[in-house]
Design a protein around this motif. Structure first.
Motif, mmCIF file in Angstrom:
data_model
loop_
_atom_site.group_PDB
_atom_site.id
_atom_site.type_symbol
_atom_site.label_atom_id
_atom_site.label_comp_id
_atom_site.label_asym_id
_atom_site.label_seq_id
_atom_site.Cartn_x
_atom_site.Cartn_y
_atom_site.Cartn_z
ATOM 1 N N UNK A 87 -13.327 -40.386 68.417
ATOM 2 C CA UNK A 87 -13.825 -40.903 67.134
ATOM 3 C C UNK A 87 -15.059 -41.777 67.305
ATOM 4 N N UNK A 88 -15.156 -42.468 68.435
ATOM 5 C CA UNK A 88 -16.289 -43.387 68.623
ATOM 6 C C UNK A 88 -17.351 -42.835 69.574
ATOM 7 N N UNK A 89 -17.147 -41.610 70.080
ATOM 8 C CA UNK A 89 -18.120 -41.023 71.015
ATOM 9 C C UNK A 89 -19.426 -40.717 70.282
ATOM 10 N N UNK A 90 -20.559 -41.148 70.850
ATOM 11 C CA UNK A 90 -21.843 -40.871 70.202
ATOM 12 C C UNK A 90 -22.173 -39.379 70.255
ATOM 13 N N UNK A 91 -22.756 -38.882 69.174
ATOM 14 C CA UNK A 91 -23.170 -37.486 69.125
ATOM 15 C C UNK A 91 -22.035 -36.502 68.961
ATOM 16 N N UNK A 92 -20.892 -36.977 68.455
ATOM 17 C CA UNK A 92 -19.734 -36.112 68.285
ATOM 18 C C UNK A 92 -19.078 -36.392 66.945
ATOM 19 N N UNK A 93 -18.985 -35.348 66.113
ATOM 20 C CA UNK A 93 -18.253 -35.452 64.851
ATOM 21 C C UNK A 93 -16.886 -34.817 65.081
ATOM 22 N N UNK A 94 -15.886 -35.638 65.372
ATOM 23 C CA UNK A 94 -14.564 -35.157 65.767
ATOM 24 C C UNK A 94 -13.570 -35.122 64.616
ATOM 25 N N UNK A 95 -14.049 -35.076 63.385
ATOM 26 C CA UNK A 95 -13.154 -35.086 62.227
ATOM 27 C C UNK A 95 -12.178 -33.913 62.260
ATOM 28 N N UNK A 96 -12.633 -32.742 62.699
ATOM 29 C CA UNK A 96 -11.790 -31.542 62.692
ATOM 30 C C UNK A 96 -11.228 -31.220 64.078
ATOM 31 N N UNK A 97 -11.187 -32.215 64.964
ATOM 32 C CA UNK A 97 -10.657 -32.007 66.313
ATOM 33 C C UNK A 97 -9.238 -32.560 66.381
ATOM 34 N N UNK A 98 -8.336 -31.783 66.974
ATOM 35 C CA UNK A 98 -6.957 -32.232 67.158
ATOM 36 C C UNK A 98 -6.728 -32.592 68.621
ATOM 37 N N UNK A 99 -5.868 -33.561 68.844
ATOM 38 C CA UNK A 99 -5.537 -34.016 70.195
ATOM 39 C C UNK A 99 -4.014 -33.944 70.340
ATOM 40 N N UNK A 129 -9.327 -27.370 67.302
ATOM 41 C CA UNK A 129 -10.123 -27.596 66.105
ATOM 42 C C UNK A 129 -11.518 -27.039 66.226
ATOM 43 N N UNK A 130 -12.412 -27.576 65.394
ATOM 44 C CA UNK A 130 -13.780 -27.057 65.348
ATOM 45 C C UNK A 130 -14.803 -28.185 65.326
ATOM 46 N N UNK A 131 -15.986 -27.870 65.863
ATOM 47 C CA UNK A 131 -17.151 -28.751 65.792
ATOM 48 C C UNK A 131 -18.369 -27.885 65.478
ATOM 49 N N UNK A 132 -19.509 -28.519 65.257
ATOM 50 C CA UNK A 132 -20.697 -27.791 64.817
ATOM 51 C C UNK A 132 -21.510 -27.175 65.952
ATOM 52 N N UNK A 133 -21.487 -27.767 67.160
ATOM 53 C CA UNK A 133 -22.363 -27.289 68.230
ATOM 54 C C UNK A 133 -21.631 -27.177 69.567
ATOM 55 N N UNK A 140 -7.621 -31.651 81.012
ATOM 56 C CA UNK A 140 -7.981 -31.399 79.619
ATOM 57 C C UNK A 140 -8.082 -29.890 79.419
ATOM 58 N N UNK A 141 -7.357 -29.372 78.428
ATOM 59 C CA UNK A 141 -7.468 -27.976 78.016
ATOM 60 C C UNK A 141 -8.283 -27.986 76.730
ATOM 61 N N UNK A 142 -9.482 -27.410 76.796
ATOM 62 C CA UNK A 142 -10.408 -27.483 75.674
ATOM 63 C C UNK A 142 -10.393 -26.163 74.913
ATOM 64 N N UNK A 143 -9.797 -26.173 73.727
ATOM 65 C CA UNK A 143 -9.758 -24.988 72.861
ATOM 66 C C UNK A 143 -10.544 -25.223 71.573
ATOM 67 N N UNK A 144 -11.497 -26.129 71.625
ATOM 68 C CA UNK A 144 -12.349 -26.393 70.458
ATOM 69 C C UNK A 144 -13.279 -25.198 70.265
ATOM 70 N N UNK A 145 -13.461 -24.800 69.029
ATOM 71 C CA UNK A 145 -14.332 -23.678 68.695
ATOM 72 C C UNK A 145 -15.468 -24.149 67.802
ATOM 73 N N UNK A 146 -16.494 -23.310 67.706
ATOM 74 C CA UNK A 146 -17.596 -23.603 66.794
ATOM 75 C C UNK A 146 -17.158 -23.293 65.366
#
Length: 92
Positions: free
Chosen positions: A33-45, A56-60, A80-86
């Motif tokens: 949530x506080x990482x610069x350059x990251x909009x994590x609103x749609x990211x699940x942990x 979840x999803x991010x823009x880039x 960390x298993x990263x399944x974030x998609x665009x």
């Protein structure tokens, strides 16, 4: 200003031990949530032991990498298993 002692229905709030998976999830989510350059609103942990699953999803693509880097930086995270998609733009 007057600061009052934190209480929950008159009792001290319960603090989870750092090794508790829910506490690890909370710390990773806060870091995202506080990482610069990251909009994590749609990211699940989700945590399982010391492994964190990001979804979840991010823009880039850069945000996908930043999210994983931020999660790995949290003390207590072993993997960390990263399944974030665009996010798909223009659908809906």
């Amino acid at each position: 200003m007057i600061f009052k002692k934190r209480t929950f229905f008159g009792d001290e709030p319960q603090r989870l031990p750092a090794e508790d998976p829910a506490e690890l999830e909370r710390r990773v989510a806060h870091c995202l949530a506080v990482a610069p350059g990251l909009d994590a609103v749609a990211v699940t942990v989700t945590g399982s032991g010391t492994t964190i699953l990001l979804g979840g999803t991010v823009a880039t693509e850069e945000e996908i990498a930043r999210a994983e880097e931020a999660a790995r930086s949290v003390e207590g995270v072993a993997d960390v298993v990263n399944r974030i998609e665009l996010a798909k733009v223009g659908t809906g």
